[in-house]
Motif scaffolding. Structure first.
Motif, short mmCIF file in Angstrom:
data_model
loop_
_atom_site.label_atom_id
_atom_site.label_comp_id
_atom_site.label_asym_id
_atom_site.label_seq_id
_atom_site.Cartn_x
_atom_site.Cartn_y
_atom_site.Cartn_z
N GLY A 176 0.82 -1.20 0.00
CA GLY A 176 0.00 0.00 0.00
C GLY A 176 0.85 1.25 0.00
N GLY A 177 0.19 2.40 -0.15
CA GLY A 177 0.92 3.66 -0.14
C GLY A 177 0.12 4.77 -0.77
N LYS A 190 -8.27 5.55 -8.74
CA LYS A 190 -9.10 6.75 -8.60
C LYS A 190 -9.13 7.16 -7.13
N PRO A 191 -9.42 8.43 -6.86
CA PRO A 191 -9.50 8.86 -5.45
C PRO A 191 -10.49 8.02 -4.64
N ALA A 242 -8.71 3.65 0.66
CA ALA A 242 -9.28 2.82 1.72
C ALA A 242 -8.17 2.01 2.37
N ILE A 243 -8.53 1.33 3.44
CA ILE A 243 -7.66 0.28 3.97
C ILE A 243 -8.07 -1.01 3.27
N TYR A 244 -7.09 -1.71 2.74
CA TYR A 244 -7.33 -2.95 2.01
C TYR A 244 -6.92 -4.14 2.90
N TYR A 245 -7.85 -5.08 2.99
CA TYR A 245 -7.66 -6.25 3.84
C TYR A 245 -7.65 -7.53 3.01
N CYS A 246 -6.81 -8.44 3.41
CA CYS A 246 -6.75 -9.76 2.80
C CYS A 246 -7.57 -10.72 3.65
N THR A 249 -3.89 5.20 -0.54
CA THR A 249 -4.39 6.56 -0.68
C THR A 249 -4.12 7.04 -2.10
N VAL A 250 -5.19 7.45 -2.78
CA VAL A 250 -5.07 7.94 -4.15
C VAL A 250 -5.39 9.44 -4.13
#
Length: 116
Positions: free
Chosen positions: A9-10, A87-88, A92-96, A113-114
């Motif tokens: 992420g980033g 896209k903006p 989100a926070i992405y979860y596996c 973060t976009v």
């Protein structure tokens, strides 16, 4: 000990790309249905993409179809989410997630973060 560890992420500009990784330990990923979920501030967690066991099938949220690709490398016990044309609203926070009828495991999440 069962663990799912997300990474990749980033912060990225609109139109950019990121690849998320989810490394599993303590269980055999190939026997699980794997999914990526996301949760934006003030919103419910939603399914982004999932990938089944053999025969491999994939499923995507309408909002990411054609932009995101989920894949799995059973030899590396890892699942990926390639995200293009970000896209903006993808912020989100992405979860596996790894699940069977008997088990349901979650990672700690990675922030995407976009923004320009």
């Amino acid at each position: 000990q069962v663990q799912l560890v997300e990474s990749g992420g980033g912060l990225v500009q609109p139109g950019g790309s990121l690849r998320l990784s989810c490394a599993a330990s303590g269980f055999t990923l190939s026997t699980f249905v794997m999914g990526w979920y996301r949760q934006a501030p003030g919103k419910q967690r939603e399914l982004v993409a999932s990938i089944g066991r053999l025969p491999i099938s994939t499923n995507y949220a309408d909002s990411v179809k054609g932009r995101f690709t989920i894949s799995r490398d059973n030899a590396r016990n890892t699942v990926y989410l390639q995200m293009n044309s970000l896209k903006p609203e993808d912020t989100a926070i992405y979860y596996c997630n790894a699940r069977t009828s008997a088990y349901d495991y979650w990672g700690q999440g990675t922030q995407v973060t976009v923004s320009s």
